[in-house]
Design a protein around this motif. Structure first.
Motif, PDB file in Angstrom:
ATOM      1  N   THR A  53     179.160 -53.084  69.506  1.00  0.00           N
ATOM      2  CA  THR A  53     179.399 -51.690  69.105  1.00  0.00           C
ATOM      3  C   THR A  53     180.113 -50.922  70.216  1.00  0.00           C
ATOM      4  OG1 THR A  53     177.419 -51.754  67.735  1.00  0.00           O
ATOM      5  CG2 THR A  53     178.268 -49.596  68.307  1.00  0.00           C
ATOM      6  N   ARG A  54     179.686 -51.154  71.443  1.00  0.00           N
ATOM      7  CA  ARG A  54     180.347 -50.465  72.557  1.00  0.00           C
ATOM      8  C   ARG A  54     181.799 -50.902  72.677  1.00  0.00           C
ATOM      9  NH1 ARG A  54     181.589 -51.153  77.851  1.00  0.00           N
ATOM     10  NH2 ARG A  54     181.373 -49.298  79.207  1.00  0.00           N
ATOM     11  N   ALA A  55     182.025 -52.234  72.547  1.00  0.00           N
ATOM     12  CA  ALA A  55     183.413 -52.713  72.626  1.00  0.00           C
ATOM     13  C   ALA A  55     184.259 -52.120  71.503  1.00  0.00           C
ATOM     14  CB  ALA A  55     183.435 -54.233  72.578  1.00  0.00           C
ATOM     15  N   ALA A  56     183.668 -52.065  70.283  1.00  0.00           N
ATOM     16  CA  ALA A  56     184.412 -51.484  69.159  1.00  0.00           C
ATOM     17  C   ALA A  56     184.662 -49.999  69.387  1.00  0.00           C
ATOM     18  CB  ALA A  56     183.631 -51.705  67.870  1.00  0.00           C
ATOM     19  N   ARG A  57     183.661 -49.310  69.914  1.00  0.00           N
ATOM     20  CA  ARG A  57     183.855 -47.873  70.167  1.00  0.00           C
ATOM     21  C   ARG A  57     184.923 -47.632  71.220  1.00  0.00           C
ATOM     22  NH1 ARG A  57     182.841 -44.170  73.634  1.00  0.00           N
ATOM     23  NH2 ARG A  57     181.944 -45.675  75.076  1.00  0.00           N
ATOM     24  N   VAL A  58     184.864 -48.426  72.313  1.00  0.00           N
ATOM     25  CA  VAL A  58     185.875 -48.287  73.360  1.00  0.00           C
ATOM     26  C   VAL A  58     187.263 -48.568  72.795  1.00  0.00           C
ATOM     27  CG1 VAL A  58     186.706 -49.279  75.533  1.00  0.00           C
ATOM     28  CG2 VAL A  58     184.275 -48.747  75.241  1.00  0.00           C
ATOM     29  N   GLY A  59     187.357 -49.645  71.972  1.00  0.00           N
ATOM     30  CA  GLY A  59     188.674 -49.991  71.417  1.00  0.00           C
ATOM     31  C   GLY A  59     189.231 -48.906  70.517  1.00  0.00           C
ATOM     32  N   VAL A  60     188.371 -48.276  69.734  1.00  0.00           N
ATOM     33  CA  VAL A  60     188.852 -47.247  68.801  1.00  0.00           C
ATOM     34  C   VAL A  60     189.001 -45.896  69.496  1.00  0.00           C
ATOM     35  CG1 VAL A  60     188.291 -45.975  66.709  1.00  0.00           C
ATOM     36  CG2 VAL A  60     187.928 -48.426  66.804  1.00  0.00           C
ATOM     37  N   VAL A  61     187.910 -45.462  70.142  1.00  0.00           N
ATOM     38  CA  VAL A  61     187.886 -44.096  70.677  1.00  0.00           C
ATOM     39  C   VAL A  61     188.701 -43.962  71.954  1.00  0.00           C
ATOM     40  CG1 VAL A  61     186.370 -42.276  71.539  1.00  0.00           C
ATOM     41  CG2 VAL A  61     185.672 -43.676  69.608  1.00  0.00           C
ATOM     42  N   ASP A  62     188.623 -44.983  72.821  1.00  0.00           N
ATOM     43  CA  ASP A  62     189.252 -44.847  74.142  1.00  0.00           C
ATOM     44  C   ASP A  62     190.656 -45.442  74.204  1.00  0.00           C
ATOM     45  OD1 ASP A  62     186.906 -43.691  74.888  1.00  0.00           O
ATOM     46  OD2 ASP A  62     186.095 -45.446  75.939  1.00  0.00           O
ATOM     47  N   VAL A  63     191.032 -46.259  73.213  1.00  0.00           N
ATOM     48  CA  VAL A  63     192.347 -46.924  73.307  1.00  0.00           C
ATOM     49  C   VAL A  63     193.209 -46.623  72.072  1.00  0.00           C
ATOM     50  CG1 VAL A  63     193.539 -49.121  73.562  1.00  0.00           C
ATOM     51  CG2 VAL A  63     191.382 -48.745  74.747  1.00  0.00           C
ATOM     52  N   VAL A  64     192.768 -47.072  70.891  1.00  0.00           N
ATOM     53  CA  VAL A  64     193.612 -46.992  69.697  1.00  0.00           C
ATOM     54  C   VAL A  64     193.907 -45.536  69.326  1.00  0.00           C
ATOM     55  CG1 VAL A  64     193.777 -47.568  67.251  1.00  0.00           C
ATOM     56  CG2 VAL A  64     192.815 -49.218  68.869  1.00  0.00           C
ATOM     57  N   ASP A  65     192.849 -44.719  69.244  1.00  0.00           N
ATOM     58  CA  ASP A  65     193.058 -43.321  68.861  1.00  0.00           C
ATOM     59  C   ASP A  65     193.911 -42.571  69.882  1.00  0.00           C
ATOM     60  OD1 ASP A  65     191.695 -43.790  66.575  1.00  0.00           O
ATOM     61  OD2 ASP A  65     189.838 -42.757  67.159  1.00  0.00           O
ATOM     62  N   PRO A  66     193.686 -42.701  71.218  1.00  0.00           N
ATOM     63  CA  PRO A  66     194.592 -42.046  72.182  1.00  0.00           C
ATOM     64  C   PRO A  66     196.029 -42.590  72.078  1.00  0.00           C
ATOM     65  CG  PRO A  66     192.521 -42.583  73.256  1.00  0.00           C
ATOM     66  CD  PRO A  66     192.492 -43.226  71.907  1.00  0.00           C
ATOM     67  N   ALA A  67     196.145 -43.901  71.821  1.00  0.00           N
ATOM     68  CA  ALA A  67     197.504 -44.451  71.660  1.00  0.00           C
ATOM     69  C   ALA A  67     198.189 -43.853  70.443  1.00  0.00           C
ATOM     70  CB  ALA A  67     197.405 -45.970  71.538  1.00  0.00           C
ATOM     71  N   ALA A  68     197.431 -43.717  69.332  1.00  0.00           N
ATOM     72  CA  ALA A  68     198.031 -43.095  68.137  1.00  0.00           C
ATOM     73  C   ALA A  68     198.444 -41.656  68.433  1.00  0.00           C
ATOM     74  CB  ALA A  68     197.019 -43.143  66.998  1.00  0.00           C
ATOM     75  N   LEU A  69     197.637 -40.950  69.246  1.00  0.00           N
ATOM     76  CA  LEU A  69     197.998 -39.566  69.615  1.00  0.00           C
ATOM     77  C   LEU A  69     199.246 -39.540  70.483  1.00  0.00           C
ATOM     78  CD1 LEU A  69     197.221 -36.592  69.568  1.00  0.00           C
ATOM     79  CD2 LEU A  69     195.762 -37.004  71.576  1.00  0.00           C
ATOM     80  N   ARG A  70     199.324 -40.521  71.404  1.00  0.00           N
ATOM     81  CA  ARG A  70     200.532 -40.565  72.241  1.00  0.00           C
ATOM     82  C   ARG A  70     201.765 -40.885  71.384  1.00  0.00           C
ATOM     83  NH1 ARG A  70     196.724 -39.351  75.032  1.00  0.00           N
ATOM     84  NH2 ARG A  70     197.460 -37.407  74.121  1.00  0.00           N
ATOM     85  N   VAL A  71     201.623 -41.789  70.425  1.00  0.00           N
ATOM     86  CA  VAL A  71     202.757 -42.116  69.543  1.00  0.00           C
ATOM     87  C   VAL A  71     203.172 -40.891  68.731  1.00  0.00           C
ATOM     88  CG1 VAL A  71     203.451 -43.496  67.546  1.00  0.00           C
ATOM     89  CG2 VAL A  71     202.217 -44.565  69.434  1.00  0.00           C
ATOM     90  N   LEU A  72     202.143 -40.102  68.320  1.00  0.00           N
ATOM     91  CA  LEU A  72     202.462 -38.864  67.594  1.00  0.00           C
ATOM     92  C   LEU A  72     203.230 -37.904  68.506  1.00  0.00           C
ATOM     93  CD1 LEU A  72     202.200 -37.135  65.068  1.00  0.00           C
ATOM     94  CD2 LEU A  72     199.976 -36.341  65.912  1.00  0.00           C
ATOM     95  N   GLU A  73     202.822 -37.838  69.786  1.00  0.00           N
ATOM     96  CA  GLU A  73     203.539 -36.980  70.740  1.00  0.00           C
ATOM     97  C   GLU A  73     204.962 -37.490  70.928  1.00  0.00           C
ATOM     98  OE1 GLU A  73     201.142 -37.114  74.207  1.00  0.00           O
ATOM     99  OE2 GLU A  73     199.606 -35.717  73.467  1.00  0.00           O
ATOM    100  N   ILE A  74     205.111 -38.821  70.999  1.00  0.00           N
ATOM    101  CA  ILE A  74     206.465 -39.387  71.130  1.00  0.00           C
ATOM    102  C   ILE A  74     207.300 -39.038  69.899  1.00  0.00           C
ATOM    103  CG2 ILE A  74     207.758 -41.547  71.234  1.00  0.00           C
ATOM    104  CD1 ILE A  74     205.421 -42.688  72.901  1.00  0.00           C
ATOM    105  N   SER A  75     206.671 -39.161  68.719  1.00  0.00           N
ATOM    106  CA  SER A  75     207.388 -38.832  67.480  1.00  0.00           C
ATOM    107  C   SER A  75     207.835 -37.372  67.479  1.00  0.00           C
ATOM    108  CB  SER A  75     206.483 -39.132  66.282  1.00  0.00           C
ATOM    109  OG  SER A  75     207.125 -38.720  65.083  1.00  0.00           O
ATOM    110  N   ASN A  76     206.919 -36.499  67.888  1.00  0.00           N
ATOM    111  CA  ASN A  76     207.276 -35.080  67.943  1.00  0.00           C
ATOM    112  C   ASN A  76     208.376 -34.823  68.955  1.00  0.00           C
ATOM    113  OD1 ASN A  76     205.373 -34.474  66.001  1.00  0.00           O
ATOM    114  ND2 ASN A  76     203.722 -34.062  67.510  1.00  0.00           N
TER     115      ASN A  76
END
Length: 526
Positions: A53-76
């Protein structure tokens, strides 16, 4: 206690069988081991679920979601660059160009942040390649369109955007495709991570539920073990013991579990069998004793009849023999020679001795039977009665009899009088050359009074001290000292009937005279 009277050890009980052979501690040990194993498994699953659960949380909350936000910033940032460049190419305003430069900085910052997330990114190689394609598409768009427009504005003025519109459409479409592919990939990673996180939470909930279930099962197992292996066998044993206590002595005591109660019930049942056997044997012995008591009562009746006959019918002929023999001597004495007179004397003496022997035997047989009731009595009273009975022999021998102040004892007055009379009479009879000196002493010896009769007579050799208390035993010939040999045996029987013992004191060898000692119970004895 002799080996014959000591009871033999009880036999070992039959061993328990099946589950019953397990001791109670083994029951709890096995159940505890099973519970510990299940608890360990549940704990391992819980820890694994937490890690997952911790690994899944880290992967989603600390990596994937921030990466998606950065990609959104790049898109903007790319969208802002495209609109700013087109506006600058149509209007040639410096603010549009400045907005373009600012958007480039935002893109670079977002890309740098995205690159920082790459080491922890799931499917790192694929995402890195997609990010690289996005960077290449953006650089190609700026190289082939944005920078061309910026350079051509001084010459083409407001026509700069229109002249390069085709290139813009082509290159920026590549940018959009790269962005869409990267965002789609990140969305899929987000969904996968969310599903993994959900599964981890579910596994954690299941593990915690398993731990709770194990604890509940452990409690239930403990209750069942106590009920099945302790309470129920105890209830069975209690019911069996109650049945025996209520009179069913043949009821067998036996429980099957646990091993401790099985062994305990076996020992108790062995004791039940031993007690039952002893009780039956005692009952048989009691019946035999009752038969013997009845026979003894019958025999005593016959003995009483014999005593009556001995005291009347047997002595009557002896008196006739003695009296008629004496009359024969008186009437025809002048016609008899010396030998005939001697024969007559022998007959009279024999008849008198026979009467004396019969009387002594009667006294001996009456001890403990008729008229033998014991009560509290001052010992001085039977002593005075004995001295009165012995008044003539004491006076003839010139004897002196002294005594301590005697206590109250529990006994029969007539028999105690006979006891003192026989002992003092023997001291007077077996005297030495000196006048007899006799002293009756007493001292306390534990729960009994110890009396003594000390004289200065001829004494008794130590080898004869046990023999003198046997009936008809004499240490001297009848021609030396008269008597039947029953006196001391009668003393011994009287003392033992009163619960005491009598003996000759030989602690001071070489001293003249004899000391008899005997014990009697105090007058307050119930």
């Amino acid at each position: 206690m002799s080996n014959r009277s000591r009871p033999h050890p009880l036999p070992a009980p039959d061993p328990a069988t099946g589950f019953g052979k397990l001791p109670l501690g083994r029951w709890f040990l096995l159940s505890g081991a099973v519970v510990a194993l299940i608890f360990t498994i549940a704990t391992v699953v819980t820890v694994a679920s937490l890690v997952e659960t911790r690994a899944a949380r880290v992967g989603v909350v600390d990596v994937v979601d921030p990466a998606a936000l950065r990609v959104l910033e790049i898109s903007n940032a790319l969208t802002s660059q495209e609109s700013s460049v087109r506006a600058y190419g149509r209007t040639n305003e410096a603010t549009a160009l400045q907005a373009y430069r600012t958007a480039i900085v935002s893109e670079v910052t977002a890309l740098a942040a995205l690159d920082g997330l790459m080491p922890q990114m799931p499917e790192k190689a694929v995402v890195s390649a997609e990010v690289a394609r996005l960077k290449a598409a953006g650089e190609a768009w700026r190289r082939d369109y944005a920078e061309v427009v910026v350079v051509s504005v001084p010459t083409l003025k407001t026509e700069a955007s229109r002249q390069n519109a085709t290139i813009n459409a082509t290159r920026y479409n590549e940018v959009r495709q790269s962005l869409a592919q990267l965002q789609t990939h990140l969305n899929r990673l987000h969904s996968t991570g969310s599903a993994r996180l959900e599964r981890g939470w579910q596994a954690l909930y299941l593990a915690l539920g398993g731990v709770a279930a194990v604890l509940v099962l452990a409690g239930i197992a403990a209750v069942l073990i106590v009920r099945y292996a302790v309470l129920r066998p105890l209830a069975e044993l209690n019911a069996q013991v109650r049945a025996v206590a209520q009179g069913d002595f043949d009821h067998r005591l036996k429980v099957e579990r646990p091993a401790e109660l099985t062994e305990l019930s076996g020992h108790v049942d062995a004791m039940r069998r031993r007690i039952l056997s002893e009780w039956r044997r005692a009952s048989e012995t009691q019946a035999k004793l009752e038969d013997q008591a009845a026979e003894l009562r019958r025999s005593n009746g016959e003995l009483e009849q014999f005593a009556y006959v001995a005291s009347h019918d047997l002595q009557e002929p002896l008196r006739k023999v003695a009296s008629f023999t004496q009359m024969l001597e008186q009437r025809y004495g002048d016609q008899l020679d010396d030998r005939a007179k001697q024969y007559i004397a022998f007959s009279v003496d024999g008849a008198k001795r026979m009467q004396l022997l019969i009387n002594d035997l009667l006294d001996f047989s009456r001890v403990g039977r008729l008229g033998g009731e014991r009560t509290g009595i001052d010992a001085n009273l039977p002593l005075k009665a004995a001295l009165n009975n012995l008044g003539a022999p004491i006076e003839d021998a010139g004897a002196t009899v002294t005594s301590d102040e005697l206590p109250e004892v529990r006994g029969n007055r007539a028999q105690l009088t006979q006891l003192f009379q026989n002992l003092i009479g023997n001291a007077v009879k077996f005297r030495s050359q000196e006048p007899p000196k006799i002293h009756i002493g007493v001292r306390r010896d534990g729960d009994m009074w110890e009396f003594s009769c000390t004289d200065n007579g001829i004494g008794i050799e130590s080898k004869y001290t046990d023999r003198i208390f046997l009936i008809f035993q004499r240490l001297h010939g009848r021609d030396v000292y008269a008597g039947t040999g029953i006196g001391l045996a009668l003393c011994k029987k009287i003392v033992e009937y009163h619960g005491g013992r009598i003996w000759v004191d030989d602690d001071e060898p070489g001293m003249a005279g004899t000391t008899f000692r005997w014990t009697l119970p105090p007058g307050d004895t119930e």
